[in-house]
Design an enzyme around this catalytic site. Structure first.
Site, PDB file in Angstrom:
ATOM      1  N   ASP A 167       1.025  -1.005  -0.200  1.00 17.66           N
ATOM      2  CA  ASP A 167       0.552   0.451  -0.129  1.00 17.66           C
ATOM      3  C   ASP A 167       0.713   1.222   0.450  1.00 17.66           C
ATOM      4  OD1 ASP A 167       0.764  -0.546   2.531  1.00 17.66           O
ATOM      5  OD2 ASP A 167      -0.945  -0.558   3.621  1.00 17.66           O
ATOM      6  N   ASN A 177      -7.862  -3.466  14.042  1.00 18.63           N
ATOM      7  CA  ASN A 177      -8.569  -3.088  13.963  1.00 18.63           C
ATOM      8  C   ASN A 177      -8.991  -4.776  13.104  1.00 18.63           C
ATOM      9  OD1 ASN A 177      -7.921  -2.497  11.359  1.00 18.63           O
ATOM     10  ND2 ASN A 177      -9.711  -0.977  11.257  1.00 18.63           N
ATOM     11  N   HIS A 221      -7.458  -5.006  10.236  1.00 20.53           N
ATOM     12  CA  HIS A 221      -7.105  -4.225   8.864  1.00 20.53           C
ATOM     13  C   HIS A 221      -5.794  -5.247   8.494  1.00 20.53           C
ATOM     14  CE1 HIS A 221      -4.295  -0.593  10.207  1.00 20.53           C
ATOM     15  NE2 HIS A 221      -4.196  -1.978   9.451  1.00 20.53           N
ATOM     16  N   GLU A 264      -9.696  -2.609   5.220  1.00 21.98           N
ATOM     17  CA  GLU A 264     -10.060  -2.131   6.337  1.00 21.98           C
ATOM     18  C   GLU A 264     -11.658  -2.542   6.946  1.00 21.98           C
ATOM     19  OE1 GLU A 264      -8.927   0.073   8.817  1.00 21.98           O
ATOM     20  OE2 GLU A 264      -7.952   1.388   7.530  1.00 21.98           O
TER      21      GLU A 264
END
Ligand code: F6R
Length: 242
Positions: free
Chosen positions: A67, A136, A138, A143
């Site tokens: 990313d 979380n 990801h 996400e």
């Protein structure tokens, strides 16, 4: 899913570096999928050390990063491209032309993501994909969502990710709000996946990834369905997995 329990961050980093170096030794022209963030820094340092000792050769290796922040150019010190140069590429004999990171400076999100996706696909996907995991759940910047993503795409970062990543910026307002990320489907095409996690803040996400239901609300949970996925985590990150 294979889970390897480590004493601490240093132990996790060494074991991860061992797996990455074995891949490079077994296949000198390996295609490595790489991650940024705090977690892989120790493994990259270990790889550099082994390279300096003459034990590793990166000259034929190709890399594909997960990313990049949208709006940051390759030479922006906050960009993931810059991070990779600083933490690995500048210290080993990798051919920079064989290193790939999504082009965050391309304002045309669709074109930038489509060309990155085509690049990874034409290469035949990665032999070994290194992943960190967000608090979380990801992976990459995929996400929690209502569905698993497919190819490279532009995402709006969640408040919790912006908050978590703000430690690397002068102020939270400097954290980009969007990123280009490999999709979950592309990540799953890797021949082997190596997830690394350290610290108690990751404990819930690690538990959910390994033992929770497979759901796009916890993107990493899909890794349970990969046939060759190894999780290397320290005691604190495995704190909820008895
Ligand atoms: C980075 C990436 C992210 C991180 C994750 C964990 O390229 O894809 O998914 O792996 O946010 O970050 P750290 O390691 O900083 O806790």
């Amino acid at each position: 899913m294979r889970i390897i329990r480590c004493k601490d961050y240093a132990d996790m980093s060494r074991k991860a570096a061992n797996i990455i170096s074995a891949q490079v030794i077994m296949k000198p022209h390996a295609r490595l999928g790489l991650a940024t963030g705090t977690t892989p820094i120790g493994a990259y340092q270990q790889l550099i050390e082994w390279y300096e000792k003459g034990d590793l050769d990166f000259s034929e290796v190709s890399t594909y990063n997960l990313d990049e922040y949208r709006g940051l150019s390759h030479d922006d010190p906050q960009s993931y491209h810059y991070f990779m140069c600083k933490n690995l590429f500048d210290h080993v004999n990798i051919d920079l032309a064989r290193t790939h990171v999504p082009d965050g400076s391309d304002p045309d999100a669709q074109a930038a993501c489509a060309s990155y996706d085509a690049l990874v696909k034409e290469a035949g996907y990665t032999d070994l994909q290194l992943l960190g995991i967000g608090n979380n759940g990801h992976i990459g910047f995929n996400e929690p969502d209502d569905a698993f993503s497919k190819g490279t795409h532009c995402v709006d970062l969640t408040e919790s990710t912006i908050q978590a990543n703000s430690r690397l910026f002068e102020s939270i307002d400097d954290v980009p709000r969007q990123a280009y990320t490999m999709g979950v489907q592309t990540i799953m095409r890797a021949r082997a996946i190596l997830v690394i996690a350290s610290g108690a803040a990751k404990a819930q996400a690690v538990y959910d990834m390994c033992f929770g239901p497979v759901t796009p609300r916890v993107p990493a949970s899909i890794l349970q369905l990969h046939t060759n996925c190894t999780v290397i985590a320290d005691e604190a990150a495995l704190g909820l997995c008895s």
